[in-house]
Design a protein around this motif. Sequence first.
Motif, PDB file in Angstrom:
ATOM      1  N   GLY A  90     -38.930  20.616 -17.390  1.00 12.98           N
ATOM      2  CA  GLY A  90     -38.677  19.215 -17.696  1.00 12.98           C
ATOM      3  C   GLY A  90     -37.573  19.057 -18.721  1.00 12.98           C
ATOM      4  O   GLY A  90     -36.715  18.165 -18.597  1.00 12.98           O
ATOM      5  N   GLY A  91     -37.575  19.929 -19.744  1.00 13.96           N
ATOM      6  CA  GLY A  91     -36.518  19.888 -20.747  1.00 13.96           C
ATOM      7  C   GLY A  91     -35.157  20.209 -20.162  1.00 13.96           C
ATOM      8  O   GLY A  91     -34.144  19.582 -20.516  1.00 13.96           O
ATOM      9  N   LEU A  92     -35.105  21.170 -19.258  1.00 16.18           N
ATOM     10  CA  LEU A  92     -33.834  21.528 -18.623  1.00 16.18           C
ATOM     11  C   LEU A  92     -33.300  20.380 -17.771  1.00 16.18           C
ATOM     12  O   LEU A  92     -32.103  20.072 -17.801  1.00 16.18           O
ATOM     13  CB  LEU A  92     -34.020  22.779 -17.761  1.00 16.18           C
ATOM     14  CG  LEU A  92     -34.223  24.103 -18.504  1.00 16.18           C
ATOM     15  CD1 LEU A  92     -34.571  25.210 -17.518  1.00 16.18           C
ATOM     16  CD2 LEU A  92     -32.976  24.468 -19.295  1.00 16.18           C
ATOM     17  N   ASP A  93     -34.190  19.737 -17.015  1.00 15.86           N
ATOM     18  CA  ASP A  93     -33.751  18.610 -16.191  1.00 15.86           C
ATOM     19  C   ASP A  93     -33.284  17.443 -17.054  1.00 15.86           C
ATOM     20  O   ASP A  93     -32.285  16.778 -16.752  1.00 15.86           O
ATOM     21  CB  ASP A  93     -34.891  18.161 -15.276  1.00 15.86           C
ATOM     22  CG  ASP A  93     -34.738  18.709 -13.863  1.00 15.86           C
ATOM     23  OD1 ASP A  93     -34.066  19.740 -13.713  1.00 15.86           O
ATOM     24  OD2 ASP A  93     -35.285  18.115 -12.922  1.00 15.86           O
ATOM     25  N   SER A  94     -34.021  17.178 -18.127  1.00 11.97           N
ATOM     26  CA  SER A  94     -33.642  16.093 -19.031  1.00 11.97           C
ATOM     27  C   SER A  94     -32.299  16.377 -19.688  1.00 11.97           C
ATOM     28  O   SER A  94     -31.440  15.489 -19.789  1.00 11.97           O
ATOM     29  CB  SER A  94     -34.723  15.916 -20.105  1.00 11.97           C
ATOM     30  OG  SER A  94     -34.370  14.907 -21.027  1.00 11.97           O
ATOM     31  N   ALA A  95     -32.111  17.614 -20.120  1.00 12.44           N
ATOM     32  CA  ALA A  95     -30.842  17.991 -20.738  1.00 12.44           C
ATOM     33  C   ALA A  95     -29.694  17.882 -19.749  1.00 12.44           C
ATOM     34  O   ALA A  95     -28.597  17.417 -20.090  1.00 12.44           O
ATOM     35  CB  ALA A  95     -30.933  19.416 -21.278  1.00 12.44           C
ATOM     36  N   GLY A  96     -29.939  18.279 -18.506  1.00 10.25           N
ATOM     37  CA  GLY A  96     -28.902  18.183 -17.481  1.00 10.25           C
ATOM     38  C   GLY A  96     -28.490  16.742 -17.233  1.00 10.25           C
ATOM     39  O   GLY A  96     -27.299  16.439 -17.074  1.00 10.25           O
ATOM     40  N   THR A  97     -29.474  15.846 -17.220  1.00  8.35           N
ATOM     41  CA  THR A  97     -29.176  14.419 -17.038  1.00  8.35           C
ATOM     42  C   THR A  97     -28.323  13.897 -18.192  1.00  8.35           C
ATOM     43  O   THR A  97     -27.339  13.170 -17.990  1.00  8.35           O
ATOM     44  CB  THR A  97     -30.479  13.606 -16.956  1.00  8.35           C
ATOM     45  OG1 THR A  97     -31.251  14.073 -15.849  1.00  8.35           O
ATOM     46  CG2 THR A  97     -30.191  12.126 -16.789  1.00  8.35           C
ATOM     47  N   HIS A  98     -28.691  14.272 -19.411  1.00 11.40           N
ATOM     48  CA  HIS A  98     -27.951  13.824 -20.598  1.00 11.40           C
ATOM     49  C   HIS A  98     -26.521  14.349 -20.600  1.00 11.40           C
ATOM     50  O   HIS A  98     -25.566  13.595 -20.860  1.00 11.40           O
ATOM     51  CB  HIS A  98     -28.684  14.302 -21.854  1.00 11.40           C
ATOM     52  CG  HIS A  98     -27.979  13.986 -23.131  1.00 11.40           C
ATOM     53  ND1 HIS A  98     -28.082  12.755 -23.740  1.00 11.40           N
ATOM     54  CD2 HIS A  98     -27.147  14.739 -23.916  1.00 11.40           C
ATOM     55  CE1 HIS A  98     -27.354  12.762 -24.852  1.00 11.40           C
ATOM     56  NE2 HIS A  98     -26.786  13.946 -24.971  1.00 11.40           N
ATOM     57  N   ILE A  99     -26.365  15.635 -20.295  1.00 17.08           N
ATOM     58  CA  ILE A  99     -25.027  16.237 -20.296  1.00 17.08           C
ATOM     59  C   ILE A  99     -24.145  15.589 -19.236  1.00 17.08           C
ATOM     60  O   ILE A  99     -22.962  15.324 -19.456  1.00 17.08           O
ATOM     61  CB  ILE A  99     -25.133  17.758 -20.070  1.00 17.08           C
ATOM     62  CG1 ILE A  99     -25.798  18.424 -21.278  1.00 17.08           C
ATOM     63  CG2 ILE A  99     -23.759  18.381 -19.826  1.00 17.08           C
ATOM     64  CD1 ILE A  99     -26.143  19.875 -21.057  1.00 17.08           C
ATOM     65  N   GLY A 100     -24.728  15.303 -18.067  1.00 13.51           N
ATOM     66  CA  GLY A 100     -23.961  14.677 -17.006  1.00 13.51           C
ATOM     67  C   GLY A 100     -23.479  13.282 -17.370  1.00 13.51           C
ATOM     68  O   GLY A 100     -22.421  12.837 -16.909  1.00 13.51           O
ATOM     69  N   LEU A 101     -24.241  12.586 -18.223  1.00 14.09           N
ATOM     70  CA  LEU A 101     -23.887  11.220 -18.598  1.00 14.09           C
ATOM     71  C   LEU A 101     -22.917  11.159 -19.776  1.00 14.09           C
ATOM     72  O   LEU A 101     -22.039  10.288 -19.824  1.00 14.09           O
ATOM     73  CB  LEU A 101     -25.154  10.422 -18.943  1.00 14.09           C
ATOM     74  CG  LEU A 101     -26.093  10.084 -17.786  1.00 14.09           C
ATOM     75  CD1 LEU A 101     -27.374   9.440 -18.306  1.00 14.09           C
ATOM     76  CD2 LEU A 101     -25.404   9.149 -16.793  1.00 14.09           C
ATOM     77  N   TYR A 102     -23.062  12.060 -20.735  1.00  9.31           N
ATOM     78  CA  TYR A 102     -22.357  11.913 -22.000  1.00  9.31           C
ATOM     79  C   TYR A 102     -21.331  13.008 -22.296  1.00  9.31           C
ATOM     80  O   TYR A 102     -20.763  13.032 -23.385  1.00  9.31           O
ATOM     81  CB  TYR A 102     -23.370  11.855 -23.152  1.00  9.31           C
ATOM     82  CG  TYR A 102     -24.306  10.674 -23.035  1.00  9.31           C
ATOM     83  CD1 TYR A 102     -23.862   9.385 -23.317  1.00  9.31           C
ATOM     84  CD2 TYR A 102     -25.628  10.843 -22.627  1.00  9.31           C
ATOM     85  CE1 TYR A 102     -24.718   8.291 -23.197  1.00  9.31           C
ATOM     86  CE2 TYR A 102     -26.487   9.754 -22.510  1.00  9.31           C
ATOM     87  CZ  TYR A 102     -26.023   8.486 -22.796  1.00  9.31           C
ATOM     88  OH  TYR A 102     -26.861   7.410 -22.668  1.00  9.31           O
ATOM     89  N   THR A 103     -21.097  13.918 -21.384  1.00  4.10           N
ATOM     90  CA  THR A 103     -20.050  14.918 -21.566  1.00  4.10           C
ATOM     91  C   THR A 103     -19.168  14.959 -20.331  1.00  4.10           C
ATOM     92  O   THR A 103     -19.492  14.362 -19.301  1.00  4.10           O
ATOM     93  CB  THR A 103     -20.643  16.320 -21.824  1.00  4.10           C
ATOM     94  OG1 THR A 103     -21.235  16.818 -20.606  1.00  4.10           O
ATOM     95  CG2 THR A 103     -21.697  16.290 -22.916  1.00  4.10           C
ATOM     96  N   ASP A 104     -18.070  15.682 -20.452  1.00  2.00           N
ATOM     97  CA  ASP A 104     -17.162  15.798 -19.312  1.00  2.00           C
ATOM     98  C   ASP A 104     -17.424  17.054 -18.490  1.00  2.00           C
ATOM     99  O   ASP A 104     -16.651  17.396 -17.603  1.00  2.00           O
ATOM    100  CB  ASP A 104     -15.700  15.803 -19.784  1.00  2.00           C
ATOM    101  CG  ASP A 104     -15.406  16.940 -20.759  1.00  2.00           C
ATOM    102  OD1 ASP A 104     -16.370  17.589 -21.223  1.00  2.00           O
ATOM    103  OD2 ASP A 104     -14.225  17.174 -21.066  1.00  2.00           O
ATOM    104  N   VAL A 105     -18.532  17.744 -18.771  1.00  2.00           N
ATOM    105  CA  VAL A 105     -18.891  18.931 -17.991  1.00  2.00           C
ATOM    106  C   VAL A 105     -19.314  18.477 -16.595  1.00  2.00           C
ATOM    107  O   VAL A 105     -20.176  17.615 -16.458  1.00  2.00           O
ATOM    108  CB  VAL A 105     -20.025  19.724 -18.666  1.00  2.00           C
ATOM    109  CG1 VAL A 105     -20.415  20.930 -17.819  1.00  2.00           C
ATOM    110  CG2 VAL A 105     -19.620  20.156 -20.063  1.00  2.00           C
ATOM    111  N   PRO A 106     -18.737  19.026 -15.532  1.00  2.09           N
ATOM    112  CA  PRO A 106     -19.084  18.603 -14.171  1.00  2.09           C
ATOM    113  C   PRO A 106     -20.562  18.839 -13.866  1.00  2.09           C
ATOM    114  O   PRO A 106     -21.156  19.823 -14.304  1.00  2.09           O
ATOM    115  CB  PRO A 106     -18.205  19.486 -13.275  1.00  2.09           C
ATOM    116  CG  PRO A 106     -17.105  19.959 -14.160  1.00  2.09           C
ATOM    117  CD  PRO A 106     -17.682  20.051 -15.538  1.00  2.09           C
TER     118      PRO A 106
END
Length: 358
Positions: free
Chosen positions: A307-323
């Motif tokens: 759950g933490g990994l999925d949540s982190a992935g969602t956050h990174i996708g929204l707020y960083t330029d990492v594809p």
Amino acid sequence: MLRASVLERLAIATASTALALAIGVGIVAAAGYDPVQFVTSLIEGAVGGRSAIARTLRFSTLFILTGVAVAVAFRAGVFNIGVQGQFVVGGFATIMSIIWTAPLLPGGVIGGVGLLIVGFLAGAVAGGAYAALPGALKAYADANVIITTIMLNFIATGVVGWLVQGPLRGEGNAAPNTERIPEYVSFPSLVFDSSGFSVVGLGIALVTVAAIYVVMERSRFGYDMVTSGHQESAATYSGVDAERTVVTTMALSGVVAGIAGAVFAVMIMGYYTDPGGIATYGFDAIAVSLLAANNPLGIVPAGLLFGGLDSAGTHIGLYTDVPVQLIDGVIGLVILFVAVPELFRMAAQRTGLGGERR
């Protein structure tokens, strides 16, 4: 791995996670992105504030429930790869039963509780029945349960997708969705003021974990389940109806998957949509269960990790330029590294490699 203790396996899982993240950070750096920002965003996305924690617990709730559904079957030696289909059928049955029953019950809190009970019962029954079908095919026709459950995943997705796009599509909906369930049919927002998460959903998941643990570890039925799956001849010799037990095992696994679908439908959606666009919780649950060694209690920390990994992935996708593709790759790497040691352990136990066959 065959002789590893619980603490040793926990240490291996922790080291595997750290190694996978280190390699993932290296890949991010090699791709030209800031690895420090990536790690910071990873932590912030998982536990960096109330909204991040709520998002992590939302994903974790579903991973815990679907992980337990997989673990029930795997512990009994039955490979239920159809949890995703049972999850879809259960969630869809929950929404439609609430919509159809709502006119018959009063509104408000009392009616809402009544409709939730109706919806969850419908989801559990639908999920259990859908899982019992491949169980019966395996028990009485010697059909390959892996193939049948995978096929039934596609059938569930296709049929439910057709229903929400056609006969059961809500009036005036531009998107292929059913009608919404009444607003008073929902979980209360306790602790976290989040429309997509309620501690009630997490509580349902934890109660389910406790109930399944008691059934699997402290009951004769649980003993019969495990014996029938791993030593059918011994189970038959001791008076157990191995075929019926296999069907019951699959049905119980499907019931839990149906409950997971019900929680998803009520807590997150409030309606049902084309399941082709729903996250693959049922497939990811296989890795969750493997990480927990198919132990219902171990599913809880494993579900929190995923759950933490999925949540982190969602956050990174929204707020960083990492594809997002790179984020998914890093998360997939973590899943691979974490699940593979337990996969080898299961293979060793079943084949006798690395020690005496059990």
